[in-house]
Design a protein around this motif. Sequence first.
Motif, mmCIF file in Angstrom:
data_model
loop_
_atom_site.group_PDB
_atom_site.id
_atom_site.type_symbol
_atom_site.label_atom_id
_atom_site.label_comp_id
_atom_site.label_asym_id
_atom_site.label_seq_id
_atom_site.Cartn_x
_atom_site.Cartn_y
_atom_site.Cartn_z
ATOM 1 N N VAL A 1 -6.215 42.188 29.917
ATOM 2 C CA VAL A 1 -4.882 42.043 30.508
ATOM 3 C C VAL A 1 -5.036 41.640 31.969
ATOM 4 C CG1 VAL A 1 -2.716 43.204 31.113
ATOM 5 C CG2 VAL A 1 -3.855 43.732 28.937
ATOM 6 N N GLU A 2 -4.304 40.623 32.362
ATOM 7 C CA GLU A 2 -4.318 40.138 33.743
ATOM 8 C C GLU A 2 -2.997 40.509 34.410
ATOM 9 O OE1 GLU A 2 -6.001 38.349 36.988
ATOM 10 O OE2 GLU A 2 -6.969 38.301 35.034
ATOM 11 N N PHE A 3 -3.059 41.200 35.537
ATOM 12 C CA PHE A 3 -1.866 41.521 36.317
ATOM 13 C C PHE A 3 -1.741 40.500 37.447
ATOM 14 C CE2 PHE A 3 -1.861 45.339 33.993
ATOM 15 C CZ PHE A 3 -0.727 46.082 34.279
ATOM 16 N N LEU A 4 -0.529 40.058 37.688
ATOM 17 C CA LEU A 4 -0.266 39.096 38.753
ATOM 18 C C LEU A 4 1.080 39.434 39.381
ATOM 19 C CD1 LEU A 4 -1.294 36.451 40.087
ATOM 20 C CD2 LEU A 4 0.019 35.211 38.380
ATOM 21 N N GLY A 5 1.063 39.730 40.670
ATOM 22 C CA GLY A 5 2.304 39.962 41.379
ATOM 23 C C GLY A 5 2.945 38.642 41.760
ATOM 24 N N VAL A 6 4.265 38.659 41.894
ATOM 25 C CA VAL A 6 5.009 37.501 42.386
ATOM 26 C C VAL A 6 5.875 38.026 43.523
ATOM 27 C CG1 VAL A 6 6.598 35.619 41.847
ATOM 28 C CG2 VAL A 6 5.029 36.481 40.066
ATOM 29 N N ASN A 7 5.443 37.774 44.755
ATOM 30 C CA ASN A 7 6.141 38.295 45.928
ATOM 31 C C ASN A 7 7.241 37.319 46.333
ATOM 32 O OD1 ASN A 7 6.677 38.588 48.915
ATOM 33 N ND2 ASN A 7 5.480 40.430 48.493
ATOM 34 N N VAL A 8 8.470 37.792 46.271
ATOM 35 C CA VAL A 8 9.618 36.908 46.449
ATOM 36 C C VAL A 8 10.152 36.837 47.881
ATOM 37 C CG1 VAL A 8 10.351 37.177 44.056
ATOM 38 C CG2 VAL A 8 11.267 38.729 45.800
ATOM 39 N N ARG A 9 9.533 37.571 48.834
ATOM 40 C CA ARG A 9 10.150 37.610 50.152
ATOM 41 C C ARG A 9 9.196 37.676 51.338
ATOM 42 N NH1 ARG A 9 15.160 41.578 51.046
ATOM 43 N NH2 ARG A 9 15.950 40.144 49.476
#
Length: 195
Positions: free
Chosen positions: A111-119
Amino acid sequence: MSRRSLMATGGAALAVVLAACTGKDPLAEQANAGDNKNYIAGDGSVTEYGAADRKEPVEFTGTLFDGKKVDAADFLGQVTVLNFWYAACAPCRLEAPDMQSLNTEFSAKGVEFLGVNVRDEKATAEAFERNFGLTYPSIVDKDGGVLLALTKFVPPAAVPTTLVLDKKGRVCARILGVADKGTLKALLTTALAEN
């Protein structure tokens, strides 16, 4: 008329217009609440998509805070978690320890975790990651490119939102709001068991 009273009058008028347009939409009601929490909170609801109901594999490209380019195609063949967040978001702070715990538990299982920072700017995001001991990377998405790309597959609609992608890169689950650790663990276990 002073600047302050002009802004107050304009803000009240805008609130009336928005209220008239939104009806009973709970996200719109939160936006109109005026409580300055600066995010639209999800309710923790979970939507699972059966294999026959999933759309085509997601498509997005982005740049990590370290400058590395990523593409959705990079994650094909493994289950992927996309977690939309930003540092000042209280629910994001609440779920961060569980995200890291699950990342540690499931990374060896594919499993690969990837954050998506929107700000956030880089320094703010990195401080958040250090504070919570996050070891998985995050995409810089201040321009909303990744968020927009994913809306054609399933709308994130709140921050935080967590998407689980199956091994074929299709959205198999979405959590709006704080991801309950047990729920996300069950979703990952199910996705890993699929062929």
